[in-house]
Design an enzyme around this catalytic site. Structure first.
Site, PDB file in Angstrom:
ATOM      1  N   CYS A 175      11.936  -1.960  -2.246  1.00 37.80           N
ATOM      2  CA  CYS A 175      11.733  -3.471  -2.373  1.00 37.80           C
ATOM      3  C   CYS A 175      10.483  -3.841  -3.229  1.00 37.80           C
ATOM      4  CB  CYS A 175      11.462  -4.019  -1.021  1.00 37.80           C
ATOM      5  SG  CYS A 175      12.649  -3.613   0.244  1.00 37.80           S
ATOM      6  N   ASP A 176      10.732  -5.057  -3.965  1.00 40.08           N
ATOM      7  CA  ASP A 176       9.694  -5.600  -4.577  1.00 40.08           C
ATOM      8  C   ASP A 176       9.715  -7.035  -4.511  1.00 40.08           C
ATOM      9  OD1 ASP A 176       7.399  -5.485  -6.523  1.00 40.08           O
ATOM     10  OD2 ASP A 176       8.585  -6.471  -7.960  1.00 40.08           O
TER      11      ASP A 176
END
Length: 440
Positions: free
Chosen positions: A66-67
């Site tokens: 994730c970012d």
């Protein structure tokens, strides 16, 4: 094996609350800063980069990368470098709406399948003063959070509303994760469904005149209320004033006796915030608990006004607003923690998170329904329901003079102008032009 390629405490908490078994393997991939691209492309790129870096270190498993970035008026905000940067960041973000983008990448290592997607949420915040930001930073570290705030904790009190996925703002868009898992054919999807829907049922709610989808019985709702009440009474001073408590009990029991959920045992207690003794507020918890701040008892100096306030809070319980809000935000597992009480080692975290979720305010629809029902209960109990109007006007005047604070009545009970209008409609009173405009 499910593998989270992130050190994020919030993401770990979400997966844990969903009841999933997983392993944490933080990615060492260097993030692209995204200064020359749209944040949506940047977070997708970084999420896949992180997931691939971890996937390259293992032979089997499903990796989640994730970012997250915050974007406002063409500027990208990531995690603040230090407190000074966090202060500047939060000040700017509170000045106008902004968007939070989370890229999510899921890789099935053994089958060499990968899916990348994105979630976008628009956030509307209260404009924050320097003092509010300083007080917030005394309790919460902003350095590990994109934008410098947390919606699931005290930061949630600064949020007017969001458009999009709540869990995206927390750190992991659960619905998008479902989609990605489904696309790679992961059998874990069935586990998500089993965790979420096991034991759920629908029942008719007399107060809201609707068919409600509920995870828990009344018995378990009461158990959750017991758990939450322990958290409240741990954090706030319980006021033992015989005369004030007798007044509260007498009026509260009259209201409870005419409400739409008479199967509950209602408990009315006075509390005080020792740090802010002039705090005016009231809060209701699942299962029949109503807490009134000491200062509100003084402001609501007539029995009619206090009855109107209690009618509103009891209405939230009768319509099951708090339990529905909690199950919508936190899902099945965190509520299981509350239902189990202090026997569960995660009780303290669950109780605090749930209590802050309730304090962060109900939806406009819930507030307006509570006003309608509250006026109805107040009248049935033999009090003047119009006293809610005089009480709200008192608070409006007080609000203009007092310093900004996170837990004021106006922060935790929003939509005041609309509420006055709806209360007048319920009472059959004439509505003025001011009732149609936002003059909070």
């Amino acid at each position: 094996m499910l593998i989270l390629a992130s050190r994020s405490k919030a993401r770990k908490r979400i997966l844990k609350d969903l009841g999933l078994k997983f392993k944490v393997m933080p990615s060492s991939a260097e993030e692209h800063k995204g200064l020359d691209t749209h944040p949506a492309r940047t977070v997708k790129y970084n999420a896949l980069l992180k997931a691939r870096q971890v996937a390259g270190r293992i032979k089997d498993g499903i990796v989640i990368g994730c970012d997250t970035l915050v974007w406002q008026n063409g500027r990208v905000f990531g995690k603040p470098k230090d407190l000074k940067d966090a202060r500047t960041m939060l000040k700017k973000l509170s000045a106008s709406p902004h968007r939070l983008y989370t890229g999510i990448a899921v890789i099935d290592v053994k089958r060499r399948k990968e899916v990348v997607d994105i979630e976008e949420t628009k956030i509307f915040m209260e404009r924050l003063s320097d003092r509010e930001i300083s007080n917030y930073f005394k309790r919460v570290s902003p350095l590990d959070k994109a934008g410098g705030f947390d919606i699931q904790g005290l930061g949630g009190l600064f949020i007017k509303r969001i458009e999009g996925c709540y869990f995206n703002v927390v750190g992991l868009p659960v619905s998008k994760l479902f989609v990605c898992l489904k696309k790679i054919g992961a059998s874990l999807l069935m586990l998500f469904c089993a965790v979420t829907f096991y034991g759920c049922s629908t029942e008719y709610n007399i107060a809201s005149n609707s068919q409600d989808w509920m995870m828990y019985s009344t018995e378990k709702e009461v158990a959750m209320g017991d758990s939450l009440s322990k958290q409240v009474e741990k954090e706030y001073k319980v006021v033992h004033d015989p005369e004030a408590n007798e007044r509260l009990r007498r009026i509260g029991e009259k209201i409870a006796s005419v409400c739409d959920r008479k199967e509950l045992l209602y408990r009315f207690r006075i509390i005080e915030d020792e740090k802010e003794k002039d705090m005016v507020n009231a809060v209701s918890l699942p299962g029949g608990y109503v807490y009134v701040y000491k200062e509100l008892m003084k402001v609501a100096d007539s029995d009619d006004e206090l009855a109107a306030v209690l009618g509103h809070e009891v209405a939230h319980i009768a319509a099951r607003h708090s339990i529905k809000r909690l199950q919508a935000i936190w899902g099945y597992n965190i509520l299981s923690v509350l239902a189990a009480g202090t026997r569960n080692p995660d009780f303290a975290h669950g109780a605090q998170a749930a209590y802050l979720s309730i304090l962060s305010g109900y939806s406009q629809e819930d507030e307006l329904l509570a006003d309608k029902l509250g006026a109805r209960y107040t009248r049935r109990a033999g009090y003047d329901p119009g006293a809610m109007l005089s009480f709200l006007e008192k608070l409006r005047k007080r609000h203009k003079k007092e310093k900004p604070r996170a837990l004021s009545y106006f922060k935790t009970h929003p939509f005041i102008s609309e509420r006055i209008k709806v209360t007048k409609e319920e009472l059959g009173e004439k509505i003025s032009f001011e009732d149609f405009i936002n003059i909070n």
